[in-house]
Design a protein around this motif. Sequence first.
Motif, PDB file in Angstrom:
ATOM      1  N   THR A  19       0.760  -1.252   0.099  1.00  0.00           N
ATOM      2  CA  THR A  19       0.126   0.035  -0.146  1.00  0.00           C
ATOM      3  C   THR A  19       0.893   1.240   0.110  1.00  0.00           C
ATOM      4  OG1 THR A  19      -0.295  -0.116   2.396  1.00  0.00           O
ATOM      5  CG2 THR A  19      -1.874  -1.136   1.246  1.00  0.00           C
ATOM      6  N   TYR A  20       0.458   2.555  -0.219  1.00  0.00           N
ATOM      7  CA  TYR A  20       0.849   3.858  -0.205  1.00  0.00           C
ATOM      8  C   TYR A  20       0.454   4.555   0.586  1.00  0.00           C
ATOM      9  CZ  TYR A  20       3.395   7.737  -1.755  1.00  0.00           C
ATOM     10  OH  TYR A  20       4.039   8.918  -2.090  1.00  0.00           O
ATOM     11  N   LYS A  21       1.094   5.116   1.715  1.00  0.00           N
ATOM     12  CA  LYS A  21       0.458   5.827   2.545  1.00  0.00           C
ATOM     13  C   LYS A  21       1.596   7.089   3.073  1.00  0.00           C
ATOM     14  CE  LYS A  21      -2.287   5.942   6.947  1.00  0.00           C
ATOM     15  NZ  LYS A  21      -2.648   5.315   8.157  1.00  0.00           N
ATOM     16  N   ASP A  22       1.093   8.106   3.105  1.00  0.00           N
ATOM     17  CA  ASP A  22       2.082   9.289   3.536  1.00  0.00           C
ATOM     18  C   ASP A  22       3.516   9.202   3.224  1.00  0.00           C
ATOM     19  OD1 ASP A  22      -0.286  10.246   5.177  1.00  0.00           O
ATOM     20  OD2 ASP A  22       0.358   8.754   6.909  1.00  0.00           O
ATOM     21  N   GLY A  23       3.692   9.046   1.811  1.00  0.00           N
ATOM     22  CA  GLY A  23       4.851   9.037   1.135  1.00  0.00           C
ATOM     23  C   GLY A  23       5.671   7.794   1.362  1.00  0.00           C
ATOM     24  N   PHE A  24       4.874   6.736   1.821  1.00  0.00           N
ATOM     25  CA  PHE A  24       5.712   5.614   2.036  1.00  0.00           C
ATOM     26  C   PHE A  24       5.017   4.329   1.347  1.00  0.00           C
ATOM     27  CE2 PHE A  24       7.918   7.867   5.379  1.00  0.00           C
ATOM     28  CZ  PHE A  24       9.098   7.383   5.541  1.00  0.00           C
ATOM     29  N   PHE A  25       5.774   3.363   0.692  1.00  0.00           N
ATOM     30  CA  PHE A  25       5.076   2.357   0.290  1.00  0.00           C
ATOM     31  C   PHE A  25       5.365   1.035   1.456  1.00  0.00           C
ATOM     32  CE2 PHE A  25       6.675   4.090  -3.632  1.00  0.00           C
ATOM     33  CZ  PHE A  25       5.389   3.939  -4.555  1.00  0.00           C
ATOM     34  N   ASN A  26       3.970   0.609   1.861  1.00  0.00           N
ATOM     35  CA  ASN A  26       4.254  -0.183   3.001  1.00  0.00           C
ATOM     36  C   ASN A  26       4.158  -1.699   2.734  1.00  0.00           C
ATOM     37  OD1 ASN A  26       3.728   1.960   4.945  1.00  0.00           O
ATOM     38  ND2 ASN A  26       1.694   2.051   4.142  1.00  0.00           N
ATOM     39  N   PHE A  84      19.636  -1.386  -1.070  1.00  0.00           N
ATOM     40  CA  PHE A  84      19.475  -0.207  -1.504  1.00  0.00           C
ATOM     41  C   PHE A  84      18.083   0.208  -1.704  1.00  0.00           C
ATOM     42  CE2 PHE A  84      19.051   2.466  -5.186  1.00  0.00           C
ATOM     43  CZ  PHE A  84      19.531   3.619  -4.604  1.00  0.00           C
ATOM     44  N   HIS A  85      17.531   1.225  -1.033  1.00  0.00           N
ATOM     45  CA  HIS A  85      15.993   1.311  -1.117  1.00  0.00           C
ATOM     46  C   HIS A  85      15.896   2.354  -2.268  1.00  0.00           C
ATOM     47  CE1 HIS A  85      16.231  -0.238   2.885  1.00  0.00           C
ATOM     48  NE2 HIS A  85      14.960  -0.601   2.727  1.00  0.00           N
ATOM     49  N   LYS A  86      15.118   2.239  -3.051  1.00  0.00           N
ATOM     50  CA  LYS A  86      15.070   3.023  -4.193  1.00  0.00           C
ATOM     51  C   LYS A  86      13.830   4.109  -3.985  1.00  0.00           C
ATOM     52  CE  LYS A  86      16.014  -0.662  -7.666  1.00  0.00           C
ATOM     53  NZ  LYS A  86      15.551  -1.516  -8.628  1.00  0.00           N
ATOM     54  N   ASN A  87      12.838   3.735  -2.969  1.00  0.00           N
ATOM     55  CA  ASN A  87      11.969   4.418  -2.815  1.00  0.00           C
ATOM     56  C   ASN A  87      11.723   4.625  -1.306  1.00  0.00           C
ATOM     57  OD1 ASN A  87      10.551   5.294  -5.332  1.00  0.00           O
ATOM     58  ND2 ASN A  87      10.305   3.257  -5.589  1.00  0.00           N
ATOM     59  N   ASN A  88      10.815   5.459  -0.713  1.00  0.00           N
ATOM     60  CA  ASN A  88      10.425   5.258   0.670  1.00  0.00           C
ATOM     61  C   ASN A  88       9.842   4.154   1.133  1.00  0.00           C
ATOM     62  OD1 ASN A  88      11.685   7.785   1.105  1.00  0.00           O
ATOM     63  ND2 ASN A  88       9.775   8.965   1.072  1.00  0.00           N
ATOM     64  N   VAL A  89      10.316   3.191   1.872  1.00  0.00           N
ATOM     65  CA  VAL A  89       9.497   2.007   2.032  1.00  0.00           C
ATOM     66  C   VAL A  89       9.533   1.677   3.711  1.00  0.00           C
ATOM     67  CG1 VAL A  89       9.945  -0.675   2.043  1.00  0.00           C
ATOM     68  CG2 VAL A  89      10.697   0.661   0.091  1.00  0.00           C
ATOM     69  N   SER A  90       8.449   1.149   4.186  1.00  0.00           N
ATOM     70  CA  SER A  90       8.069   0.605   5.584  1.00  0.00           C
ATOM     71  C   SER A  90       7.944  -0.653   5.419  1.00  0.00           C
ATOM     72  CB  SER A  90       6.852   1.373   5.795  1.00  0.00           C
ATOM     73  OG  SER A  90       6.710   1.202   7.225  1.00  0.00           O
ATOM     74  N   LEU A  91       8.634  -1.414   6.194  1.00  0.00           N
ATOM     75  CA  LEU A  91       8.580  -2.750   6.220  1.00  0.00           C
ATOM     76  C   LEU A  91       7.679  -3.135   7.605  1.00  0.00           C
ATOM     77  CD1 LEU A  91      12.212  -3.753   5.127  1.00  0.00           C
ATOM     78  CD2 LEU A  91      10.097  -3.797   3.759  1.00  0.00           C
ATOM     79  N   SER A  92       6.628  -3.869   7.435  1.00  0.00           N
ATOM     80  CA  SER A  92       5.903  -4.397   8.627  1.00  0.00           C
ATOM     81  C   SER A  92       6.173  -5.883   8.816  1.00  0.00           C
ATOM     82  CB  SER A  92       4.631  -3.803   8.512  1.00  0.00           C
ATOM     83  OG  SER A  92       4.475  -2.412   8.037  1.00  0.00           O
TER      84      SER A  92
END
Length: 98
Positions: A19-26, A84-92
């Motif tokens: 998902t995408y929320k607040d500038g981060f891909f979750n 290497f993170h290509k985008n803002n990513v949040s891992l849950s």
Amino acid sequence: MALNRLTNWFNLSKQYFFTYKDGFFNLSFLSNSPELIVKSSLKMPFMGHDKDKQQLIVDTPFIKGECSYAELEKGLWVMSSKMFHKNNVSLSPIYDRF
């Protein structure tokens, strides 16, 4: 009881979607144990696996890198990743209650 199982199934299905929320891909992953992290990662279509080197290789629009793992003795795992993170990513992490 049925509601708990349905809720658990819904939570487990999150690992196959983002998902995408607040500038981060979750992104979510199953994380009950290190062995389960490796086994569930192998089911992902974008994950490569080098069994001899005990290494997971990932190259997606979000992340590029590798994760090395080793089971030193029963129940004692060592995991090391270089990403290497290509985008803002949040891992849950997701936990299977059953």
